[in-house]
Scaffold this active site. Sequence first.
Site, PDB file in Angstrom:
ATOM      1  N   TYR A 150       0.749  -1.268   0.098  1.00 11.97           N
ATOM      2  CA  TYR A 150       0.040  -0.007   0.146  1.00 11.97           C
ATOM      3  C   TYR A 150       0.908   1.203   0.064  1.00 11.97           C
ATOM      4  CZ  TYR A 150      -3.475  -3.556   1.109  1.00 11.97           C
ATOM      5  OH  TYR A 150      -4.446  -4.704   1.132  1.00 11.97           O
ATOM      6  N   HIS A 199       0.750 -12.001   0.456  1.00 14.88           N
ATOM      7  CA  HIS A 199      -0.361 -11.052  -0.382  1.00 14.88           C
ATOM      8  C   HIS A 199      -0.658 -11.354  -1.782  1.00 14.88           C
ATOM      9  CE1 HIS A 199      -1.372  -6.480  -0.356  1.00 14.88           C
ATOM     10  NE2 HIS A 199      -2.406  -7.310  -0.872  1.00 14.88           N
TER      11      HIS A 199
HETATM   12  P1  NAD Z   1     -13.080  -0.663  -0.070  1.00 13.72           P
HETATM   13  O1  NAD Z   1     -14.132  -1.363  -0.706  1.00 13.72           O
HETATM   14  O2  NAD Z   1     -13.123  -0.666   1.266  1.00 13.72           O
HETATM   15  O3  NAD Z   1     -13.166   0.726  -0.528  1.00 13.72           O
HETATM   16  C1  NAD Z   1     -12.289   1.905  -0.113  1.00 13.72           C
HETATM   17  C2  NAD Z   1     -12.685   3.322  -0.585  1.00 13.72           C
HETATM   18  O4  NAD Z   1     -14.261   3.684  -0.236  1.00 13.72           O
HETATM   19  C3  NAD Z   1     -11.616   4.364  -0.314  1.00 13.72           C
HETATM   20  O5  NAD Z   1     -11.752   5.204  -1.304  1.00 13.72           O
HETATM   21  C4  NAD Z   1     -12.554   5.015   0.940  1.00 13.72           C
HETATM   22  O6  NAD Z   1     -12.086   6.400   0.899  1.00 13.72           O
HETATM   23  C5  NAD Z   1     -13.802   4.969   0.320  1.00 13.72           C
HETATM   24  N1  NAD Z   1     -14.814   4.834   1.594  1.00 13.72           N
HETATM   25  C6  NAD Z   1     -14.654   4.306   2.888  1.00 13.72           C
HETATM   26  N2  NAD Z   1     -15.834   4.407   3.466  1.00 13.72           N
HETATM   27  C7  NAD Z   1     -16.777   5.370   2.907  1.00 13.72           C
HETATM   28  C8  NAD Z   1     -17.986   5.714   3.141  1.00 13.72           C
HETATM   29  N3  NAD Z   1     -18.453   5.585   4.303  1.00 13.72           N
HETATM   30  N4  NAD Z   1     -18.641   6.548   1.979  1.00 13.72           N
HETATM   31  C9  NAD Z   1     -17.826   6.668   0.877  1.00 13.72           C
HETATM   32  N5  NAD Z   1     -16.557   6.087   0.590  1.00 13.72           N
HETATM   33  C10 NAD Z   1     -15.902   5.572   1.459  1.00 13.72           C
HETATM   34  O7  NAD Z   1     -11.736  -1.130  -0.478  1.00 13.72           O
HETATM   35  P2  NAD Z   1     -10.305  -1.351   0.103  1.00 13.72           P
HETATM   36  O8  NAD Z   1      -9.819  -0.156   0.872  1.00 13.72           O
HETATM   37  O9  NAD Z   1      -9.614  -1.820  -0.977  1.00 13.72           O
HETATM   38  O10 NAD Z   1     -10.555  -2.378   1.188  1.00 13.72           O
HETATM   39  C11 NAD Z   1     -10.437  -2.563   2.360  1.00 13.72           C
HETATM   40  C12 NAD Z   1      -9.186  -2.898   3.049  1.00 13.72           C
HETATM   41  O11 NAD Z   1      -9.262  -4.463   2.856  1.00 13.72           O
HETATM   42  C13 NAD Z   1      -7.932  -2.240   2.348  1.00 13.72           C
HETATM   43  O12 NAD Z   1      -7.910  -1.155   3.172  1.00 13.72           O
HETATM   44  C14 NAD Z   1      -7.040  -3.695   2.653  1.00 13.72           C
HETATM   45  O13 NAD Z   1      -6.782  -3.468   4.028  1.00 13.72           O
HETATM   46  C15 NAD Z   1      -8.039  -4.665   2.462  1.00 13.72           C
HETATM   47  N6  NAD Z   1      -7.799  -5.406   1.544  1.00 13.72           N
HETATM   48  C16 NAD Z   1      -6.761  -6.332   1.117  1.00 13.72           C
HETATM   49  C17 NAD Z   1      -6.755  -7.152  -0.167  1.00 13.72           C
HETATM   50  C18 NAD Z   1      -5.741  -8.215  -0.213  1.00 13.72           C
HETATM   51  O14 NAD Z   1      -5.229  -8.720   0.838  1.00 13.72           O
HETATM   52  N7  NAD Z   1      -5.403  -8.693  -1.294  1.00 13.72           N
HETATM   53  C19 NAD Z   1      -7.330  -6.599  -1.147  1.00 13.72           C
HETATM   54  C20 NAD Z   1      -8.362  -5.769  -1.128  1.00 13.72           C
HETATM   55  C21 NAD Z   1      -8.653  -4.955   0.285  1.00 13.72           C
END
Ligand code: NAD
Length: 341
Positions: free
Chosen positions: A86, A150
């Site tokens: 990240y 990952h």
């Molecule tokens: P997400 O679906 O949580 O979306 C994040 C986006 O939504 C960001 O732009 C954020 O600013 C916005 N957001 C958050 N809350 C909101 C709200 N209430 N209203 C409007 N917009 C909002 O996607 P993500 O961040 O990719 O996934 C969550 C977490 O999961 C990541 O931060 C990571 O820690 C983990 N993750 C891990 C993997 C992996 O291990 N391969 C893959 C994807 C995500």
Amino acid sequence: MMNSILMVHEAVGNDPSASYLPDGESEKMTMPSRMLGNTGLKVSVLGFGAAPLGGVYGPFNEKEATDTVHKAIDLGINLFDTSPYYGVRLGEEVLGRALSGGWRQKILLATKCGRIDKAEFNFRAPFIIQSMEDSLRRLQTDYFDIFQAHDIEFESNLDIVFTETYEALQKLKQQGKCRFIGMTGYPLGLLERAIETCQLDVCISYCHCTLLDQSMLSKLVPVAKRRGTGIMNASPLAMGLLTKSPPEWHPAPEEVKQAARKAVEYCASRGGDLSLLALQWVLQQEEVATTFVGMSRMSELENNLRALEAKPDPELLAGVKEILKPVQGKCWPSGHWKAEG
Ligand code: NAD
């Protein structure tokens, strides 16, 4: 007027006796939590996704992000997820600074290894071992609660992942550098194979338990249950697709993006908010121990906590489901995994 979950709270970190109630607060409400597989960890249903702290979703303010982290902990979010990927190490550094001064001890901290950049990966044992040391330094801690390989679908030779990477993770666990190990990725078929092949404590599956795609529940959860592996659900907003401003780099097919846009507009035209609805829906899924939402802003945290307050509006949900029906479960290619799902 803030709602009750924002006003009254209790930490559910490693020290269950710790209380972070503001002065004068007498009423108490705990963040709902569920057991994570066989780990014995009780995790908050809402987990803190720290990808936005690496600038993955655009610029962010470190001061606000730090305050958001602290407020999230105060309000009972006890599980944080990050990765060296990240922001190419930036996300870990920012979270490490935010967690210094005693905050780290209040939470369960998860990071990953093997994915370095968009197209740069290394799942060989010496790299995994070194990656652990680098992440410990950046996150200013001497152990992780969870350490995972990952996005394993980006290793073309899966034998490496299921032998070398897995053995390196086991070794780090035996050394006490991490308490639990796992693997993450997008293709459900591959995660299923990983769970069957290795003894994984946990897994992260993302974008497969959302209003756009619920396949994680039928395909992965039963296998994980049988094997005692805890599934951590990520990206309930489909990596920003179910928000007003999805990222330009989003890998979904155009028809999925269009349908999501239509659903955002539909909700807005009815005075609703698709992001809130999407979270309310996911939090209703009893089979899901925890869901990581990415956030760096206080307003996002507050909105996301609000999702715990009420069930999804049935009419709005039905309308959104109708709009998203033609693209339900539509996936996109990821890495070298070519098999179905
Ligand atoms: P997400 O679906 O949580 O979306 C994040 C986006 O939504 C960001 O732009 C954020 O600013 C916005 N957001 C958050 N809350 C909101 C709200 N209430 N209203 C409007 N917009 C909002 O996607 P993500 O961040 O990719 O996934 C969550 C977490 O999961 C990541 O931060 C990571 O820690 C983990 N993750 C891990 C993997 C992996 O291990 N391969 C893959 C994807 C995500």
